[in-house]
Design a protein around this motif. Sequence first.
Motif, PDB file in Angstrom:
ATOM      1  N   SER A   1       0.830  -1.212   0.000  1.00 38.50           N
ATOM      2  CA  SER A   1       0.000   0.000   0.000  1.00 38.50           C
ATOM      3  C   SER A   1       0.859   1.254   0.000  1.00 38.50           C
ATOM      4  CB  SER A   1      -0.921   0.001   1.228  1.00 38.50           C
ATOM      5  OG  SER A   1      -1.799  -1.102   1.206  1.00 38.50           O
ATOM      6  N   ALA A   2       1.955   1.233   0.766  1.00 40.41           N
ATOM      7  CA  ALA A   2       2.848   2.387   0.822  1.00 40.41           C
ATOM      8  C   ALA A   2       3.510   2.633  -0.520  1.00 40.41           C
ATOM      9  CB  ALA A   2       3.904   2.166   1.909  1.00 40.41           C
ATOM     10  N   ALA A   3       3.924   1.546  -1.200  1.00 39.31           N
ATOM     11  CA  ALA A   3       4.551   1.699  -2.516  1.00 39.31           C
ATOM     12  C   ALA A   3       3.563   2.316  -3.502  1.00 39.31           C
ATOM     13  CB  ALA A   3       5.040   0.336  -3.014  1.00 39.31           C
ATOM     14  N   ASP A   4       2.307   1.863  -3.467  1.00 41.33           N
ATOM     15  CA  ASP A   4       1.294   2.447  -4.354  1.00 41.33           C
ATOM     16  C   ASP A   4       1.102   3.927  -4.051  1.00 41.33           C
ATOM     17  OD1 ASP A   4       0.924  -0.014  -5.518  1.00 41.33           O
ATOM     18  OD2 ASP A   4      -0.816  -0.539  -4.288  1.00 41.33           O
ATOM     19  N   TRP A   5       1.074   4.282  -2.771  1.00 47.18           N
ATOM     20  CA  TRP A   5       0.883   5.689  -2.394  1.00 47.18           C
ATOM     21  C   TRP A   5       2.052   6.542  -2.864  1.00 47.18           C
ATOM     22  CZ3 TRP A   5       3.400   9.439   0.299  1.00 47.18           C
ATOM     23  CH2 TRP A   5       2.655  10.562   0.678  1.00 47.18           C
ATOM     24  N   LEU A   6       3.263   6.033  -2.725  1.00 48.86           N
ATOM     25  CA  LEU A   6       4.447   6.779  -3.154  1.00 48.86           C
ATOM     26  C   LEU A   6       4.434   7.010  -4.669  1.00 48.86           C
ATOM     27  CD1 LEU A   6       7.200   5.100  -0.946  1.00 48.86           C
ATOM     28  CD2 LEU A   6       6.576   7.534  -0.926  1.00 48.86           C
ATOM     29  N   ILE A   7       4.051   5.991  -5.416  1.00 55.16           N
ATOM     30  CA  ILE A   7       4.013   6.124  -6.873  1.00 55.16           C
ATOM     31  C   ILE A   7       2.976   7.175  -7.278  1.00 55.16           C
ATOM     32  CG2 ILE A   7       3.424   4.921  -9.014  1.00 55.16           C
ATOM     33  CD1 ILE A   7       4.653   2.387  -7.716  1.00 55.16           C
ATOM     34  N   ARG A   8       1.839   7.188  -6.573  1.00 52.41           N
ATOM     35  CA  ARG A   8       0.815   8.185  -6.886  1.00 52.41           C
ATOM     36  C   ARG A   8       1.293   9.602  -6.555  1.00 52.41           C
ATOM     37  NH1 ARG A   8      -2.601   4.394  -4.328  1.00 52.41           N
ATOM     38  NH2 ARG A   8      -2.760   5.754  -2.480  1.00 52.41           N
ATOM     39  N   SER A   9       2.172   9.724  -5.589  1.00 55.27           N
ATOM     40  CA  SER A   9       2.639  11.053  -5.168  1.00 55.27           C
ATOM     41  C   SER A   9       3.871  11.507  -5.938  1.00 55.27           C
ATOM     42  CB  SER A   9       2.960  11.036  -3.663  1.00 55.27           C
ATOM     43  OG  SER A   9       4.101  10.231  -3.412  1.00 55.27           O
ATOM     44  N   ALA A  10       4.314  10.712  -6.921  1.00 58.71           N
ATOM     45  CA  ALA A  10       5.537  11.030  -7.648  1.00 58.71           C
ATOM     46  C   ALA A  10       5.386  12.334  -8.433  1.00 58.71           C
ATOM     47  CB  ALA A  10       5.880   9.895  -8.607  1.00 58.71           C
ATOM     48  N   THR A  11       6.523  12.995  -8.656  1.00 60.11           N
ATOM     49  CA  THR A  11       6.553  14.231  -9.454  1.00 60.11           C
ATOM     50  C   THR A  11       6.263  13.905 -10.916  1.00 60.11           C
ATOM     51  OG1 THR A  11       8.178  15.203  -7.965  1.00 60.11           O
ATOM     52  CG2 THR A  11       7.976  16.167 -10.163  1.00 60.11           C
ATOM     53  N   VAL A  12       5.351  14.651 -11.506  1.00 60.56           N
ATOM     54  CA  VAL A  12       4.996  14.433 -12.918  1.00 60.56           C
ATOM     55  C   VAL A  12       6.024  15.104 -13.805  1.00 60.56           C
ATOM     56  CG1 VAL A  12       3.243  14.776 -14.691  1.00 60.56           C
ATOM     57  CG2 VAL A  12       2.551  14.315 -12.315  1.00 60.56           C
ATOM     58  N   SER A  13       6.539  14.362 -14.784  1.00 60.74           N
ATOM     59  CA  SER A  13       7.537  14.922 -15.700  1.00 60.74           C
ATOM     60  C   SER A  13       6.889  15.903 -16.651  1.00 60.74           C
ATOM     61  CB  SER A  13       8.199  13.788 -16.503  1.00 60.74           C
ATOM     62  OG  SER A  13       9.005  14.322 -17.521  1.00 60.74           O
ATOM     63  N   PRO A  14       7.461  17.111 -16.778  1.00 56.87           N
ATOM     64  CA  PRO A  14       6.862  18.107 -17.705  1.00 56.87           C
ATOM     65  C   PRO A  14       6.949  17.652 -19.146  1.00 56.87           C
ATOM     66  CG  PRO A  14       8.983  18.843 -16.860  1.00 56.87           C
ATOM     67  CD  PRO A  14       8.628  17.637 -16.070  1.00 56.87           C
ATOM     68  N   GLU A  15       7.917  16.787 -19.441  1.00 52.30           N
ATOM     69  CA  GLU A  15       8.034  16.278 -20.807  1.00 52.30           C
ATOM     70  C   GLU A  15       7.125  15.080 -21.048  1.00 52.30           C
ATOM     71  OE1 GLU A  15      10.619  16.727 -18.806  1.00 52.30           O
ATOM     72  OE2 GLU A  15      11.498  18.567 -19.628  1.00 52.30           O
ATOM     73  N   ASN A  16       6.332  14.739 -20.017  1.00 49.78           N
ATOM     74  CA  ASN A  16       5.414  13.614 -20.122  1.00 49.78           C
ATOM     75  C   ASN A  16       6.149  12.297 -20.396  1.00 49.78           C
ATOM     76  OD1 ASN A  16       2.825  12.755 -19.749  1.00 49.78           O
ATOM     77  ND2 ASN A  16       2.311  12.816 -21.949  1.00 49.78           N
ATOM     78  N   LEU A  17       7.362  12.191 -19.852  1.00 53.01           N
ATOM     79  CA  LEU A  17       8.147  10.973 -20.015  1.00 53.01           C
ATOM     80  C   LEU A  17       7.601   9.879 -19.108  1.00 53.01           C
ATOM     81  CD1 LEU A  17      11.741  12.512 -20.065  1.00 53.01           C
ATOM     82  CD2 LEU A  17      10.405  11.697 -22.020  1.00 53.01           C
ATOM     83  N   PRO A  18       7.778   8.607 -19.519  1.00 59.00           N
ATOM     84  CA  PRO A  18       7.313   7.502 -18.653  1.00 59.00           C
ATOM     85  C   PRO A  18       8.261   7.340 -17.461  1.00 59.00           C
ATOM     86  CG  PRO A  18       8.422   6.610 -20.577  1.00 59.00           C
ATOM     87  CD  PRO A  18       8.360   8.104 -20.785  1.00 59.00           C
ATOM     88  N   LEU A  19       8.222   8.302 -16.562  1.00 59.55           N
ATOM     89  CA  LEU A  19       9.192   8.357 -15.469  1.00 59.55           C
ATOM     90  C   LEU A  19       8.466   8.591 -14.142  1.00 59.55           C
ATOM     91  CD1 LEU A  19      12.287   8.469 -14.824  1.00 59.55           C
ATOM     92  CD2 LEU A  19      12.083  10.955 -15.006  1.00 59.55           C
TER      93      LEU A  19
END
Length: 930
Positions: free
Chosen positions: A17-35
């Motif tokens: 659950s924590a890993a899922d939460w961290l992924i959701r809170s990740a910084t969105v790449s302005p270049e829309n890269l799969p990152l």
Amino acid sequence: MVISREFVTWDRPILHSAADWLIRSATVSPENLPLVDLSHCLVVVPGGLAGRRLTELLIQKVEADGRSLIPPGIITVGQLPEHLYEAKLPFASELTQQFAWGETLRAFGNEPLKPLIPFPPDANDLGTWRDYGDSVRRVYRELVSDALDFTEVAQKAHSLEDFTEQARWDVLAKLQNAYLARLDALQMWDKQSARLYAIKHDECHSDAHIVLLATVDLNRATRQMLDQVAGKGGKVTAIVGAPESWSDHFDEHGCLIADAWADETIELDWQSVAIVDGPTQQADEAAGAIAAVAEKYTAKDVIVGLPDENLLGEVRRIFGQHGLKCRYGPGRSVVSTLPFRLIETIIELSQTRQYHALASALRHPDLFVTLKFAQPGIEQLDEWFNHRLPDVIDNSIQNEEVAQAVSKLNELAAPFVGEKRSLPEWADQVRELLLAVYGSQIIDLDTEANFQLARPLQSINEAMAQWNDIPPSLSQAFGASEMLRVLKSQLTSSMIPAEHDPEAIEALGWLELPLMDAPVCVVTSFNDGLIPSANTADLFLPNSLRNLLGLEDDSLRYARDAYQVQVIQHSREVVKWIVPKRSADGDPLAPSRLLFTGGTEDLAQRVHKFFGMPEDPQNQAKRPSEKSQDHRQRIAIPQPHQLEVIEMPAWDRFSATRINQYLKCPYRFFLKYVVGLRGEDDWSTELDGGAFGNLAHDTLQAFGISDVKDSADEKIIFDFLSAELSDLAVKRYGKSPLATIKLQIEQLRLRLRAFAAGQAQHLQNGWVIHLCEAEVAGPYPIISVDGNEIELEGRIDRIDYHPESGQWAVWDYKTGDSTGDPEKDHQVGPRDDKRWVSVQLPFYRHLVKSVGVRGEISLGYITLPKLGEEVRFREANWGEDDLDQADATIIQAIRDIRAGKFFPPGEARYEDEFSRICQDTVLGKWEPAQ
């Protein structure tokens, strides 16, 4: 900004659950890269194992979506504070702190120190001062971690009723100031004090997003630092592994509120609770629980909790019998590894020259190879030890191979003898020793040898490298033993992890279990005192004082363990709680109080399950199962026909000793005289009964063939015996025997004094010594057994003659603590149906014929009992019928031996080298092996 809380359900593994939460809170790449960019996050976890598993899960989840991961920083709770402030001075290492505290106490003065240490050690006993200093350091560290110090405790303790330790805390407050001043002079900081300084001066800040992952018991200092970070706009999130409906059980930091858990019902499925008897049954139950789910789950899906680490050995043993592997996650302490034991053994040998140090060195596997010592050498060493029972190593080692090995050991030990050195100088000597033993070995770092040898060597070297950082003003010259003491204190908590094995079931300590995500969890030792744990005795901080100061106390430990039980029960697909009733020593154990929380409607049934009668067919503790009976019989005593016999004896000559041993235990007779087994060890710390008796017999034999034997003067007799005993003792055990042997020699001397008085009176009664230690060496007397002439041999302790009456008396010396009754020793059973269990004295009737004795013969003991009892000449009152039955017993024993009747073992159970083979403490031991 306040600290935010995020509740994630405990109905699935919290790390997922924590890993899922961290992924959701990740910084969105302005270049829309799969990152997935988590570089802005600093994740704080309770332990390193949870951090490594979280990293694995993040990578797996991100890559499953075809994306890449920039991972977060992941640290443990203990590492967090140093990420929240900037240190202005270098930190003193833990070892430097220990030395500084020791020197602070030593310099404080004995009189002012008495409230703390009533009997201070000698000023030159640096090791003991450091030990005291380390005890104070640990208390100081715990207090500062909760934003307190000794001065504040001294002030708050005034409010405790009947508090009697005020003087002690006043001394500690003064010591604290002296300790910090000492570090200031060295331009160093105490890490814990630096944290407190940062809090008091509002220096804590962080640009990272701090994520607290299931850190439910943060100390007060860390919480205050986080409050400062959040108050300055820093982002702090506490991920709480519980449903949001339980939010009132956690504070704003995501930590447990102890009072909220005090009366909380712990939801446990009683079908998952197994009550067993002891350690073996615990391991059996754990193996059974794993076997029950083996079709659905593999080894990587199973985890075993070990709140009691002492159970590990039994778990591994039983698991091995079931074909299961077990890997203990925390690993093993460096001080238990062969490289450290090598250093320890060589230094002990260099300092003591005692035999046990030599024996340990020659048995060390790595030294064994280096010295090119062979197994026969160990056997010869044992033989020499049992002959001499030495305290220290002397020049009496005659075996060339052993002597050469001792010489090589002396070369390795020589640098550690004598002069004192600085710690860095000692480090060079230790490295040279390790190089001499391990320098020629090539270690493949991808093999188990890396974990068993390379990593311990690395840990030892890293510990010694810290010696260069100790300021000269704190470090003095050390002897080798003192140096070893320092090294051991550094490495005691240093662990070497076990090699990863995908087929092994992971075993972990209690605190690591909740965040692990294996679907099957088996928890052993679910007992009070372990779960929940308790601080039963604290020299400085008893539970009442802890409660006053707001430190971790029994209530907080209870809350933490109650929470962990809830997490484990809810987040696993299969859970087994194993509750033993007894410890390995047989002491009774109480079930965890967490089993009896909540309402009272089913409390009686729960109590009955643990304490009631064996009505529950699932309760293995109360009625033996077929499985446990099978386990008991798994190792059966080998039948005589199953053992290889090199050469069967002819059985045409017997001694009384052999007949007696057969009567006592036919199977032991077989093992000793047919198979040729013998026990050899070097565990003795005193003369056993045989050696003590031999020393007495040989002393009395010397008397019996001397001119003094015809003396009626008690003093003359004793003076001769005393001098002869001293000479024999020096010849056999050297001038410096073990202290226990010295005591035994003096005890025998007291017995000989009593013998001298009894012997003088015996002579005055008309008896003279005819022969002592009369050995029958041929022609041998004959006894007929089924038409076969069997020769009899042996040695008679003493034969006396009475010239006036013409009578003969045959005596056996007895040196046991009891007075010795010949009739009771030889026969057992009711008066009209006695059975012969020993034939020693009746056997002598046949032997005396070969030494020319004819006529009426009496048989008996000369007893030399323990202090306070007189020597007695005890004659046996046997008639001819009794002696005829003794002869029949001798003949039957010889007949049975010649017929090969060696099973089962005798009914008497006693400890000797064969007692384990005979399984004297095992029920049903006579059942034959299949």
